[in-house]
Design an enzyme around this catalytic site. Sequence first.
Site, mmCIF file in Angstrom:
data_model
loop_
_atom_site.group_PDB
_atom_site.id
_atom_site.type_symbol
_atom_site.label_atom_id
_atom_site.label_comp_id
_atom_site.label_asym_id
_atom_site.label_seq_id
_atom_site.Cartn_x
_atom_site.Cartn_y
_atom_site.Cartn_z
ATOM 1 N N GLY A 524 0.814 -1.210 0.000
ATOM 2 C CA GLY A 524 0.000 0.000 0.000
ATOM 3 C C GLY A 524 0.840 1.250 0.000
ATOM 4 N N GLN A 525 0.142 2.342 -0.215
ATOM 5 C CA GLN A 525 0.809 3.630 -0.226
ATOM 6 C C GLN A 525 -0.182 4.658 0.281
ATOM 7 O OE1 GLN A 525 2.575 4.652 -3.927
ATOM 8 N NE2 GLN A 525 3.450 6.529 -3.086
ATOM 9 N N GLY A 526 0.184 5.340 1.329
ATOM 10 C CA GLY A 526 -0.731 6.327 1.885
ATOM 11 C C GLY A 526 -0.077 7.682 1.862
ATOM 12 N N GLY A 527 -0.734 8.616 2.494
ATOM 13 C CA GLY A 527 -0.224 9.970 2.513
ATOM 14 C C GLY A 527 1.132 10.086 3.183
ATOM 15 N N PHE A 528 1.428 9.159 4.055
ATOM 16 C CA PHE A 528 2.646 9.304 4.840
ATOM 17 C C PHE A 528 3.811 8.471 4.321
ATOM 18 C CE2 PHE A 528 -0.803 10.279 7.838
ATOM 19 C CZ PHE A 528 -0.438 11.556 8.168
ATOM 20 N N GLY A 529 3.553 7.620 3.370
ATOM 21 C CA GLY A 529 4.660 6.818 2.860
ATOM 22 C C GLY A 529 4.165 5.493 2.323
ATOM 23 N N VAL A 531 3.884 1.233 2.300
ATOM 24 C CA VAL A 531 3.733 0.157 3.282
ATOM 25 C C VAL A 531 4.126 -1.179 2.647
ATOM 26 C CG1 VAL A 531 2.173 -0.917 4.937
ATOM 27 C CG2 VAL A 531 1.766 1.422 4.208
ATOM 28 N N LYS A 544 6.066 0.432 7.552
ATOM 29 C CA LYS A 544 5.717 1.715 6.928
ATOM 30 C C LYS A 544 6.972 2.565 6.826
ATOM 31 C CE LYS A 544 1.876 3.741 6.809
ATOM 32 N NZ LYS A 544 0.560 4.291 7.097
ATOM 33 N N ASP A 641 -6.657 11.911 9.782
ATOM 34 C CA ASP A 641 -6.877 11.276 8.481
ATOM 35 C C ASP A 641 -7.660 9.986 8.659
ATOM 36 O OD1 ASP A 641 -6.868 10.945 5.777
ATOM 37 O OD2 ASP A 641 -4.795 10.251 5.634
#
Length: 832
Positions: A524-529, A531, A544, A641
């Site tokens: 995965g990929q979120g706003g913070f970096g 995964v 993460k 978030d």
Amino acid sequence: MEWSALVLLLVLLPPPPCASDDRLLVGKPLSPGTTIVSDDGGFALGFFSPANSSSTPANLYLGIWYADIPTLTPVWVANRGAPATNTTSSTSNLALSDATGRILWSTNVTVSGEVTGGNVSGSYAVLLNTGNLVIRSANGTALWQSFEHPTDTFLPGMKIRVVYSTRAAERLVSWTSPDDPSPGRFSYGVDTFTSLQLFLWNGTVPIMRDGPWTGYSVASRYQPNASAFVYQAIVSTDEEIYLTYTLSDGAPRARYVVTGSGEYRFQSWNATLSSWAVLGVWPASDCNRYGHCGAFGYCDNTAAAPSPATCRCLEGFEPADGDEWNHGVFSAGCRRKEAVRCTDGYFAPLTGMKSPDKFVHVANRTQDECRVECANNCSCVAYAYANLSTTRTTGDVTRCLVWAGDLIDTEKMGDIVGSDTLYLRLAGLNNAPVQGKSNALRIALPTVLATTALIITGIFLAWFKFKGKRRNSKGHNTKSSLVATSTSDDLPEGSPAQDFEFPFIKFEEIETATANFSEAYKIGQGGFGKVYKAILGGREVAIKRLSKDSDQGTEEFRNEVILIAKLQHRNLVQLLGCSVEGGEKILIYEYLPNRSLDAILFDNSRKVLLDWPARFNIIKGVARGLLYLHQDSRLTIVHRDLKAANVLLDAEMRPKIADFGMARIFNDNQINANTRRVVGTYGYMAPEYAMEGVFSIKSDVYSFGVLILELVTGIRRSSFNKIKGFPNLTIYAWNMWKEGKGKDLVDPSIVDTCSLDEVLLCSHMALLCAQENPDDRPLMSSIVFSLENGSTTMPTPSNPGHYGQGSSDMEQIRDRTDTSMNSLTLTNLEGR
Ligand SMILES: *[C@@H]1O[C@H](CO)[C@@H](O)[C@H](O)[C@H]1NC(C)=O
Ligand SMILES: *[C@@H]1O[C@H](CO)[C@@H](O)[C@H](O)[C@H]1NC(C)=O
Ligand SMILES: *[C@@H]1O[C@H](CO)[C@@H](O)[C@H](O)[C@H]1NC(C)=O
Ligand SMILES: *[C@@H]1O[C@H](CO)[C@@H](O)[C@H](O)[C@H]1NC(C)=O
Ligand SMILES: *[C@@H]1O[C@H](CO)[C@@H](O)[C@H](O)[C@H]1NC(C)=O
Ligand SMILES: *[C@@H]1O[C@H](CO)[C@@H](O)[C@H](O)[C@H]1NC(C)=O
Ligand SMILES: *[C@@H]1O[C@H](CO)[C@@H](O)[C@H](O)[C@H]1NC(C)=O
Ligand SMILES: *[C@@H]1O[C@H](CO)[C@@H](O)[C@H](O)[C@H]1NC(C)=O
Ligand SMILES: *[C@@H]1O[C@H](CO)[C@@H](O)[C@H](O)[C@H]1NC(C)=O
Ligand SMILES: *[C@@H]1O[C@H](CO)[C@@H](O)[C@H](O)[C@H]1NC(C)=O
Ligand SMILES: *[C@@H]1O[C@H](CO)[C@@H](O)[C@H](O)[C@H]1NC(C)=O
């Protein structure tokens, strides 16, 4: 003995459409040996004989007990003062009478019913899953319920209350002895005189007192030995004030009980040991006993105080009899070191106190007026003020207490829910007369993480006891071992993070585990970096790797991570370790097999996995997790978030909130602040946050409201596509609600499994959360309470918060993200 002669008959109470054995039926009397069992098999109503009753023939009592527990544990007794031995019955009501026709017990309710050829209209009696025996009229109104006539047991969902107009109050009253249910001498309930405090009495003499209510609505505490949360609520309406509590899902059977020996206990059923575990006993020590420390003395019950808790003199006082006091005899109390002259005293604020008894409640005063009230009256020795407006919306929301005589039964609890600041009049300080502005000396009591304070029904005490034990057994905990500092301010300057046995993992280990952060491991990929999923130390973990725009230094980051690692809650994803090397910032979390909520909820082939009960549990779990972040963790974490993609599901579809504490790591750790960088996801962001960058716990509440609507409707909030002609999900839901079409909101794939009451409760709650004005949105504590209880009356929601669509708004948001677009997760950029 003729058992068959003893019957309980409900005459004219008709069988409901689907007759079952949780109900009392006409012509089907209840006699010894037969029981009525609640729908889920949890409780039984029938006749019992106390365990060691020696009388012959045996005394029989009509009562309710746990049907799923082998030890007979009556939680309610009808004829507690009038045992039956050889009884028959016949009356026009739910009543128990003996052979002579003497009525031993009756509900005193006049019910009417009409039988027309087998169809009966009228009332019926049913034993609910909560253990409440209810007589309902045909229209569903409860005419009588056993919960309103408690005996010695306080069950989850029950209320202990005072009705303001009549001063009628419900009290728990002990049994006389374990084999005699007749009313004993000990009782527990709200004092009807002030309606502000709870007492445990011996006859009319107080044994123990909980401090005056400070206006909080819900206090939640974790009970480690029961693996459960206990939510304690005080609800104040125009008519009544009551104490109630609920337990988190899956909690074992638990109850409060007033014992025949004069104790108030919290017990929980331990199935392994097949016995009741006593998780709390009050009074917990002599120090807890009413007035034990004498006049102007107080019991120091904070964690910092030496154990066992002991008596002290209030600031400015000394023992009246030093010798006795030193020998542990405190009844003489304390006396002033220096007499107060009315004109030149000052008020010393004592924080974290349980206020003393014998106060006068002065109505309708602001805090300043309350101080003046006390300052202008020479016989006034102290005052305490609370604003009840957070929980009481109508009537007088002020709580100005003043004391004229001795201060009795004071306690130092520490800075926890339910504590007061007591303003004590002291002599001296010519430069600080009482009438002056409050430039009083500040006597700051240490803020402690946990205290042994006795609060409303004392849950906190039990909590601390176990917390303390847990702390002692820290050696066994291999995951993380953290000392009890509560905020980053407590960390001494330059405090090396190594002091905490928190696992810092070598960067190369992580590189190896992820094959140098290979795409194959990315989940995965979120706003913070990004995964990754990998195996570390033999365990599946989620790794993460934070994007580089975290502007924190390494030391700061380590300290933040340690603080966040301390947040442990079943509805938060557990942080297992981290790595800080060579400018890399990496967090290691537990891995959850069902991944994120959005991947299931918005996938047409998988959404059926989430039936309504599962969704309702997710809503409740996320609410509890957020409550913990906002209120109970003592860090006040604003998530910023919250969204379906940040709610992960474990193997049993239980929710765990991910990415909490990121706001701290990304260095915006004020509680309510303007931030340069708007972190969040369009559609979930509260308008004040999206437009002005102002965030607070109430912006999380907004996001939570949107999340509920997604769970109810199964529709992804959308910022770009209209939903059934409405610009977004909240506005769509609001319009449906307004038109009374709340039930049409339900996701078609769960219609069969859903409880309409629960769905409407959730939709209503969601709209309250999504209101435009942050002050109108409820706190997580009352949300959790309403969801757990399903019944509290809720205000009508006003307009949902809404910010316009279109590119100009997006531009505005972009302008604020001056650091990096990475920190703004847009719908169409979401990776998961
Ligand atoms: C009943 O008596 C037995 C033996 O005296 C005792 O062990 C038990 O605790 C008693 N039970 C109750 C409920 O008093
Ligand atoms: C119990 O009741 C029956 C009639 O219902 C009566 O014959 C009997 O004498 C009674 N026994 C006692 C001990 O009162
Ligand atoms: C019914 O009324 C009688 C007499 O007024 C009273 O003693 C009794 O406690 C009442 N019973 C209940 C269950 O309220
Ligand atoms: C009982 O009620 C049902 C539906 O209300 C009705 O169809 C039926 O005829 C009634 N039976 C009798 C005997 O009145
Ligand atoms: C329900 O019935 C009770 C009595 O049977 C009556 O007092 C009450 O007003 C009714 N409530 C409604 C909403 O019809
Ligand atoms: C609570 O649990 C701990 C460890 O599981 C145990 O040692 C302790 O006796 C328990 N306390 C109670 C009151 O059951
Ligand atoms: C039951 O008691 C045992 C021993 O104290 C403890 O280890 C276990 O955790 C308890 N179980 C529950 C569900 O409280
Ligand atoms: C309750 O009061 C009675 C009589 O005043 C006294 O004998 C007894 O010890 C008291 N019990 C408790 C537990 O305080
Ligand atoms: C409270 O006091 C204000 C002025 O001090 C007065 O206007 C108001 O009517 C009072 N309210 C009540 C409920 O007494
Ligand atoms: C109580 O608090 C509310 C909200 O903080 C505030 O609006 C109100 O003026 C306060 N009332 C008094 C009497 O202090
Ligand atoms: C001062 O306080 C005492 C005790 O509360 C009260 O009886 C008395 O009326 C008050 N005096 C004035 C002038 O308010």
